[in-house]
Design a protein around this motif. Structure first.
Motif, short mmCIF file in Angstrom:
data_model
loop_
_atom_site.label_atom_id
_atom_site.label_comp_id
_atom_site.label_asym_id
_atom_site.label_seq_id
_atom_site.Cartn_x
_atom_site.Cartn_y
_atom_site.Cartn_z
N ILE A 66 0.86 -1.19 0.00
CA ILE A 66 0.00 0.00 0.00
C ILE A 66 0.89 1.23 0.00
O ILE A 66 1.82 1.34 0.81
N ALA A 67 0.62 2.14 -0.93
CA ALA A 67 1.42 3.35 -1.06
C ALA A 67 0.60 4.56 -0.66
O ALA A 67 -0.63 4.57 -0.72
N GLY A 68 1.31 5.61 -0.24
CA GLY A 68 0.64 6.85 0.11
C GLY A 68 1.62 7.88 0.61
O GLY A 68 2.82 7.61 0.75
N ARG A 69 1.09 9.06 0.88
CA ARG A 69 1.92 10.15 1.40
C ARG A 69 1.83 10.17 2.91
O ARG A 69 0.73 10.09 3.48
N PRO B 33 7.93 5.88 17.15
CA PRO B 33 7.41 6.81 16.14
C PRO B 33 7.01 6.06 14.88
O PRO B 33 7.64 5.07 14.51
N THR B 34 5.96 6.54 14.22
CA THR B 34 5.45 5.84 13.04
C THR B 34 5.27 6.79 11.87
O THR B 34 5.04 7.98 12.04
N ALA B 35 5.38 6.22 10.67
CA ALA B 35 5.00 6.91 9.44
C ALA B 35 3.57 6.48 9.13
O ALA B 35 3.29 5.28 9.00
N ASN B 36 2.67 7.44 9.04
CA ASN B 36 1.24 7.15 8.95
C ASN B 36 0.69 7.39 7.54
O ASN B 36 0.96 8.42 6.93
N LEU B 37 -0.08 6.42 7.04
CA LEU B 37 -0.75 6.54 5.75
C LEU B 37 -2.25 6.38 5.97
O LEU B 37 -2.69 5.43 6.61
N HIS C 257 9.28 0.90 1.29
CA HIS C 257 10.02 1.34 0.10
C HIS C 257 9.90 2.86 -0.04
O HIS C 257 8.89 3.45 0.33
N GLY C 258 10.95 3.47 -0.60
CA GLY C 258 10.93 4.91 -0.83
C GLY C 258 11.63 5.71 0.23
O GLY C 258 11.61 6.95 0.20
N VAL C 259 12.28 5.03 1.17
CA VAL C 259 12.98 5.73 2.25
C VAL C 259 14.48 5.75 1.99
O VAL C 259 15.15 6.76 2.16
N GLY C 260 15.03 4.61 1.61
CA GLY C 260 16.46 4.51 1.32
C GLY C 260 16.68 3.76 0.03
O GLY C 260 15.74 3.48 -0.73
N ILE D 131 5.61 6.93 0.31
CA ILE D 131 6.27 5.66 0.59
C ILE D 131 5.33 4.52 0.21
O ILE D 131 4.15 4.73 -0.07
N GLU D 132 5.87 3.32 0.22
CA GLU D 132 5.08 2.12 -0.06
C GLU D 132 5.40 1.08 1.01
O GLU D 132 6.56 0.81 1.28
#
Length: 323
Positions: free
Chosen positions: A197-200, A214-218, A236-239, A278-279
């Protein structure tokens, strides 16, 4: 009827002058998940479009018809509209048309759909559909109607053969069942790729940060996800390489959440991801969501989830390296 065609210049309303005046090759479907069956349909339409020197257009619906007609709890969805558009463009479609599926469209006859959408809007020269495709009011249209109308309106219509995996037809229903069972290997076989699942990344309540996670939230666009629980994931999309993470997808019952939210805690990551796209790739189901009596009990479980996810991802990475 609202119609938008997404092309290189962005979305354009599909009214007035036809967006494909020179003609087009059209494939029609819900395209939820873009599985192997959808890909076979799109591949065929794109190949024919290249042969004819015409644009290839994938025509879908938003919301999905099954969502519009659902009573009570809405059915789960595999993919949001933006990811679907991006995926169809990556498969070679020159344009992706989205019809707003509302009461007006649901009441439109199959014959009017052919005239107003396929002929007037898209100037279709060829139309490609999947097995058992039905459309129009009361699902009154099928491949036979398309072929009969096409003979007088200047287009041909063809239906691809079903795609089978392990002796059964590939379908979004099978994929949703595999995800609900935590069988991500089976879902990947049907999709032709791992489920993700991808999103901003958006700002949340930042409770995870105060708890040391801490979390990255979609967000999931107000749609119903096809899976819920706690998972070992790759982000994916971080490094340069996929980043190991543990993710929660659900309504967070311990802190009285409501909207489904995908929260990924990236192991040993420092920095901000707000606003970044990110995905999140799902690898293994760890447990279902549950309500804990207090935050210390929640944190203790999060530590156990992290340890288990790290071990699973280490094994997963080793298998991929030797594949």
């Amino acid at each position: 009827m609202s119609f938008f065609l997404f092309r290189d210049a962005g979305p354009a309303a599909g009214h007035g002058r036809a967006p494909c005046p020179q003609g087009s090759v059209v494939c029609i479907g819900a395209f939820d998940g873009l599985h192997l069956g959808h890909r076979a349909l799109v591949d065929r339409a794109v190949a024919r479009a290249r042969d004819l020197g015409l644009p290839a257009v994938a025509l879908g619906f938003e919301p999905l018809p099954r969502e519009f007609f659902a009573t009570g709890v809405r059915p789960p969805r595999l993919m949001l509209a933006r990811a679907k558009i991006e995926g169809l463009r990556a498969l070679g479609c020159d344009g992706v048309g989205l019809l707003r599926f509302d009461a007006q469209l649901a009441a439109m006859s199959a014959e009017d759909f052919v005239r107003q959408v396929l002929v007037q809007q898209l100037a279709a020269r060829e139309v490609w559909v999947g097995p058992e495709f039905r459309f129009g009011r009361g699902r009154g249209g099928d491949i036979a109607l398309l072929q009969a109308m096409g003979a007088t309106l200047g287009f041909t219509a063809q239906q691809i053969v079903p795609v089978h995996v392990e002796g059964e037809r590939v379908s979004s229903t099978r994929i949703r069942a595999a995800l609900a069972a935590g069988d991500f290997a089976q879902a990947a076989r049907l999709l032709g790729r791992p489920y993700a699942i991808a999103g901003r990344v958006v700002r949340g309540r930042q409770l995870g940060r105060t708890l040391g996670y801490p979390t990255a939230n979609l967000r999931y666009g107000g749609k119903v996800p096809a899976l819920r629980g706690i998972y070992a994931t790759w982000v994916h999309g971080v490094g340069a390489a996929p980043w190991p993470a543990v993710a929660s997808f659900g309504t967070r019952p311990t802190v009285d959440g409501v909207e489904p939210l995908l929260e990924a805690h990236l192991f040993d990551f420092e920095g901000s991801l707000y606003g970044q796209r990110i995905e999140v790739e799902f690898v293994a189901h760890l447990r279902d969501e549950e309500r804990f009596p207090d935050l210390p009990a929640l944190v203790a479980q999060m530590r156990r989830d992290e340890a288990r996810a790290r071990a699973i991802l280490h094994q997963h990475e080793s298998r991929r390296a030797h594949a």
